[in-house]
Every structure is written in C-alpha cells, then in structure tokens.
Write an enzyme that holds these catalytic residues in place. Structure first.
Site, short mmCIF file in Angstrom:
data_model
loop_
_atom_site.label_atom_id
_atom_site.label_comp_id
_atom_site.label_asym_id
_atom_site.label_seq_id
_atom_site.Cartn_x
_atom_site.Cartn_y
_atom_site.Cartn_z
N ASP A 15 0.83 -1.21 0.00
CA ASP A 15 0.00 0.00 0.00
C ASP A 15 0.87 1.27 0.00
O ASP A 15 2.00 1.25 0.49
CB ASP A 15 -0.89 -0.02 1.26
CG ASP A 15 -2.07 0.91 1.15
OD1 ASP A 15 -2.28 1.50 0.06
OD2 ASP A 15 -2.80 1.06 2.14
N HIS A 32 2.72 3.51 -9.00
CA HIS A 32 2.51 2.08 -9.28
C HIS A 32 3.70 1.49 -10.04
O HIS A 32 4.09 0.35 -9.82
CB HIS A 32 1.22 1.86 -10.08
CG HIS A 32 -0.02 2.19 -9.30
ND1 HIS A 32 -0.20 1.79 -8.01
CD2 HIS A 32 -1.14 2.88 -9.63
CE1 HIS A 32 -1.38 2.22 -7.56
NE2 HIS A 32 -1.97 2.90 -8.54
N LEU A 126 11.57 -20.44 -4.53
CA LEU A 126 10.59 -19.56 -3.89
C LEU A 126 9.27 -19.70 -4.65
O LEU A 126 9.28 -19.82 -5.88
CB LEU A 126 11.06 -18.09 -3.99
CG LEU A 126 10.07 -17.01 -3.56
CD1 LEU A 126 9.94 -16.98 -2.03
CD2 LEU A 126 10.50 -15.62 -4.04
C1 FPP Z 1 -1.80 0.33 -3.26
O1 FPP Z 1 -1.37 1.66 -3.41
C2 FPP Z 1 -1.33 -0.49 -4.35
C3 FPP Z 1 -2.13 -1.06 -5.32
C4 FPP Z 1 -3.59 -0.88 -5.38
C5 FPP Z 1 -1.59 -1.90 -6.37
C6 FPP Z 1 -0.30 -2.61 -6.09
C7 FPP Z 1 0.35 -2.81 -7.38
C8 FPP Z 1 1.68 -2.77 -7.63
C9 FPP Z 1 2.69 -2.64 -6.57
C10 FPP Z 1 2.21 -2.85 -9.02
C11 FPP Z 1 1.76 -3.98 -9.88
C12 FPP Z 1 2.12 -5.35 -9.41
C13 FPP Z 1 2.79 -6.28 -10.10
C14 FPP Z 1 2.86 -7.71 -9.60
C15 FPP Z 1 3.47 -5.97 -11.35
P1 FPP Z 1 -2.49 2.79 -3.46
O2 FPP Z 1 -2.71 3.16 -4.88
O3 FPP Z 1 -3.71 2.34 -2.74
O4 FPP Z 1 -1.76 3.94 -2.69
P2 FPP Z 1 -2.46 5.07 -1.80
O5 FPP Z 1 -3.17 4.37 -0.69
O6 FPP Z 1 -1.29 5.86 -1.34
O7 FPP Z 1 -3.36 5.82 -2.71
#
Ligand code: FPP
Length: 235
Positions: A15, A32, A126
C-alpha cells in the site's frame, strides 16, 4: 512453551504507491510503476531470506472501481511485468501462482498467467503467489459453492465438511497459511485479504510507502517475528 519460529510464508499488502507519488508531485500511475519495480527487489531479497512463500496483493476485486485510467495503468504494468520478468523468474527458480477472479481479467493477460504458471511449476527456490482481482470473501463464497455442489451430487456428506476440506477448496490450497502479514503505508486494515488464512498470522504494520519498502526492513520484520512467541490460542 514450544516456539514455532520458522517463517515459511510472508504475505504483503503493498500500500501507499499513490501517496508516494503525490509526495513527489507525480501522477499515481508513476507510484505504481515504482511499486512494480519494488516487487522485483523484494522478490530477490526474499530468495536470500530462506522464506519459501511470498504472497503479494497486486489488485483487489475492489480495485476494479478505481478510475479507468488507473485500472488500465495497473493492467499494463502487470502485462509488462509478465513479459519482462519471465526470464528472471525462470533463472531464479521461482514458481509463480495466481489467486483471484481470473475471468475478470483481459483474455491475453489470462493466457500469459497460465503460461507462466505452467512453465514455472517445477521451480522450487521460492513460490511467488500473486493475488490478482482477488477478494477473500469472494474466495470463501466460491469455496462454499464448490463444497455445496459436492454435497448435492452426493460425492461427500455434510459430516465431511471440516477445516481441512475448506483449506483444500480455497485458491491457496497448495500453500501454507502466512506466518507474517506486512502492510505498508501506515494503514492498519486487512482489506479483504486472506481472511481465513490469516487466523494465526503475526501482523506487522509499517509507515513506509510500498515503493520505499526495502530488504533491510523486510529482514528486520523477519527478525522481530523470530522473537515473538506464537501460542495458537494455547497457554
Ligand atoms: C496500493 O497503493 C497499491 C495497489 C492498489 C496496487 C499494487 C500494485 C503494484 C505494486 C504494481 C503492480 C504489481 C505487479 C505484480 C506488477 P495505493 O494506490 O492504494 O496507494 P495510496 O493508498 O497511497 O493511494
């Protein structure tokens, strides 16, 4: 009191990508992108830690409700990740599995997922489990439906329904329950992630945003876990 200190499985809620980007006056999608790069870093770090399973929450069933632009950016990143990292995954002997509602994903992505799963199936260093279009309540609904169908068809009786049978019908049937859950970015919620599987998991919350979460912090959490005493409800 016997201690069960061996950490086999770490689950992470990645997150804070959006806030990481905002702090730098950059678009959320840039956060992201950095987050996806960090998936590669942390997977590498895991290989040196001796932990056998890593489950990452890459996209939740609720994330479909984000703006079309953001959903597309996340899907593009995933698509790129599957293409770019395939070689590294194979070279590093990593097995990949996916959990979640695959039918909701683009057909082309579904094909790539199936291919990587098949090709990496015999890798043993893994297991990287990627939760994609995943929601734990939906997983439990599907599990109940499967079991109900088996009862209706007479394959099993109601008395056969047990914790073990439920485990065997979840998406996570091939992997042990997580020993450690980490959520980055300071939020302290489970957010529909592995609700059944986290029953006895040790929880760790860090203020670090996901793109900044590095190997040192990961190893520090594993060390803290080693110092905790797990009692599983016993004395
Ligand atoms: C939360 O940050 C993160 C996500 C909703 C997506 C997680 C995805 C990735 C790390 C990249 C893609 C993954 C792979 C396997 C290639 P948020 O957007 O909720 O952040 P915020 O709470 O600060 O708005």
């Amino acid at each position: 009191m016997e201690k069960d200190n061996l950490c086999k499985h770490i689950a992470i809620i990645m997150d804070g990508n959006g806030r990481w980007a905002k702090k730098r006056s950059m678009p959320r999608t840039y956060g992201h992108k950095k987050g996806a790069e960090n998936v590669v870093n942390i997977t590498r770090a895991m290989k040196d830690s001796g932990v056998e399973f890593l489950t990452l929450y890459a996209f939740s069933t609720e994330n479909w409700q984000r703006s079309e632009e953001e959903v597309n950016a996340l899907m593009n990143l995933l698509n790129e990740y599957l293409d770019k990292e395939f070689k590294e995954i194979m070279d590093n002997d990593v097995r990949i599995i996916f959990i979640g509602e695959r039918d909701m994903l683009d057909k082309n992505i579904q094909k790539k997922m199936a291919y990587i799963e098949k090709e990496s199936n015999n890798n043993t260093s893994l297991t990287l489990c990627v939760a994609l279009s995943y929601g734990s309540r939906q997983e439990i609904v599907n599990t109940v439906k499967n079991i109900a169908k088996n009862v209706k068809e007479g394959a099993i009786g109601i008395e056969d329904i047990s914790i073990d049978l439920i485990n065997k019908n979840l998406y996570t049937r091939d992997i042990p329950d997580p020993d450690i859950l980490i959520r980055t970015s300071g939020e302290q919620r489970i957010s529909n992630y592995l609700l059944w599987q986290l029953a006895y998991t040790e929880l760790f919350f860090t203020k670090t945003y996901w793109p900044d979460f590095g190997k040192d912090e990961l190893l520090d959490i594993i060390q803290q876990f080693n110092n905790r005493e797990r009692r599983y409800g016993k004395n």
